[in-house]
Design an enzyme around this catalytic site. Structure first.
Site, PDB file in Angstrom:
ATOM      1  N   TYR A   1       1.430   4.122   3.706  1.00 41.20           N
ATOM      2  CA  TYR A   1       0.049   4.015   4.174  1.00 41.20           C
ATOM      3  C   TYR A   1      -0.022   4.172   5.696  1.00 41.20           C
ATOM      4  CZ  TYR A   1      -1.074   2.167  -0.465  1.00 41.20           C
ATOM      5  OH  TYR A   1      -1.252   2.012  -1.805  1.00 41.20           O
TER       6      TYR A   1
ATOM      7  N   HIS B   1      -6.487   1.730 -13.652  1.00 41.61           N
ATOM      8  CA  HIS B   1      -5.724   2.547 -12.696  1.00 41.61           C
ATOM      9  C   HIS B   1      -4.411   3.077 -13.259  1.00 41.61           C
ATOM     10  CE1 HIS B   1      -4.481   4.033  -8.809  1.00 41.61           C
ATOM     11  NE2 HIS B   1      -3.382   3.301  -8.845  1.00 41.61           N
TER      12      HIS B   1
ATOM     13  N   ASP C   1      -0.925   7.832  -8.517  1.00 39.36           N
ATOM     14  CA  ASP C   1      -1.210   7.033  -7.335  1.00 39.36           C
ATOM     15  C   ASP C   1      -0.529   7.696  -6.125  1.00 39.36           C
ATOM     16  OD1 ASP C   1      -2.231   4.151  -6.416  1.00 39.36           O
ATOM     17  OD2 ASP C   1      -0.188   4.347  -5.642  1.00 39.36           O
TER      18      ASP C   1
END
Length: 310
Positions: free
Chosen positions: A227, A282, A120
């Site tokens: 982010y 995931h 990730d």
């Protein structure tokens, strides 16, 4: 042979994030103090394991024992996570700084060259370490994470991936995402983790260590700043090829990423290969822990890298 879900549950009972053969210590690198798990013989080749959002180093608990038998393993809580330092500025989470953290941690081990493995967000950082410091990285393995340059390009031509990534726009808003994710003792954040995994993969031992990390002062904002900093970068600045041998480990059923992102990322590699997992969501290191560990060991220990990746 693919392991059954029953087998994975049995494996989980044998080893939990709270029962990991590793020494946890503080490391100062690139001006930041890192909480790190360290395992394996210090004379062996170094492998650095990078967790993703919103995980912590304990997320590698299935892989640590096997990797430590062959390598020196360093699994840090990246800056902003757990008990690692949490700089306040968004710019402190620029991907260049995150890559420098990894190289500085390798320096703390005296490792001129090392392997880097990431999942990730840790995978995005791992891509960037290999892109910016190819002379330092022996081999790169990435779980369910796109090359930064591939991600921007792919979003422009894939409306369905844009829909899957809708939350990224929300996270750019100051303060509100922190309030939403931390409400009711981080219930929404934990539910999002469970929703992106197969049923039963996360249990109370996982929730215990995750909540311990998330409730550290400043952690929610610091984690979201990854982010925010990322989307301040220009697309052009991310277009760097990957020279070290690369293995992309990707699920076709990841609810957050389309398989096309792995293929777009492979196009950035001089020597790379994709290993597909058909049923996992995931969290490959948990959902397909045995096969994932096997693939990592095969890749990192192979004496003939080109036969592994080309």
């Amino acid at each position: 042979m693919r392991s059954s879900f029953h087998d994975r549950k049995a494996e989980k009972r044998r080893l939990t994030p709270l029962d990991i053969p590793a020494l946890v210590e503080s490391r100062f690198a690139n001006g930041v103090s890192f909480e790190c798990a360290v395992a394996g013989d210090s004379s062996n080749t170094l492998v650095i394991l990078l967790h993703g959002f919103p995980d912590l180093w304990q997320g590698w608990h299935f892989q640590l024992p096997s990797l430590a038998a062959e390598f020196r393993v360093l699994a840090p809580n990246q800056r902003g996570y757990g008990r690692s330092d949490k700089p306040s500025e968004v710019s402190a989470y620029d991907i260049d700084q995150l890559a420098k953290d990894v190289v500085a941690l390798a320096d703390s081990e005296g490792a001129l060259r090392f392997h880097v493995v990431g999942h990730d967000w840790g995978g995005i950082v791992a891509w960037w370490v290999a892109a910016r410091y190819p002379e330092r990285v022996k081999r790169l393995a990435v779980l369910n994470a796109p090359h930064p340059g591939a991600f921007f390009r792919y979003l422009l031509r894939s409306p369905t991936q844009l829909l899957r990534s809708w939350y990224v726009a929300l996270l750019q808003v100051p303060y509100l995402p922190e309030l939403l994710l931390s409400a009711n003792h981080f219930n929404l954040l934990y539910r999002s983790v469970v929703a992106t995994s197969q049923p039963g993969v996360f249990d109370n031992s996982d929730r215990t260590y995750l909540l311990d990390g998330w409730t550290q002062s400043g952690a929610p904002t610091a984690m979201l700043n990854y982010y925010r900093a990322f989307f301040r970068r220009s697309t052009r600045s991310m277009q760097i090829r990957i020279v070290p041998p690369a293995l992309i480990l990707m699920s076709r059923s990841d609810p957050t990423e389309e398989p096309g992102l792995a293929e777009a990322s492979l196009a950035f590699c001089d020597h790379g290969r994709i290993k597909w997992f058909e049923e996992a969501a995931h969290w490959l290191q948990r959902e397909e822990s045995s096969r994932l560990t096997h693939e990592l060991l095969a890749f990192l220990t192979s004496s003939d890298v080109k036969s592994v990746v080309d």
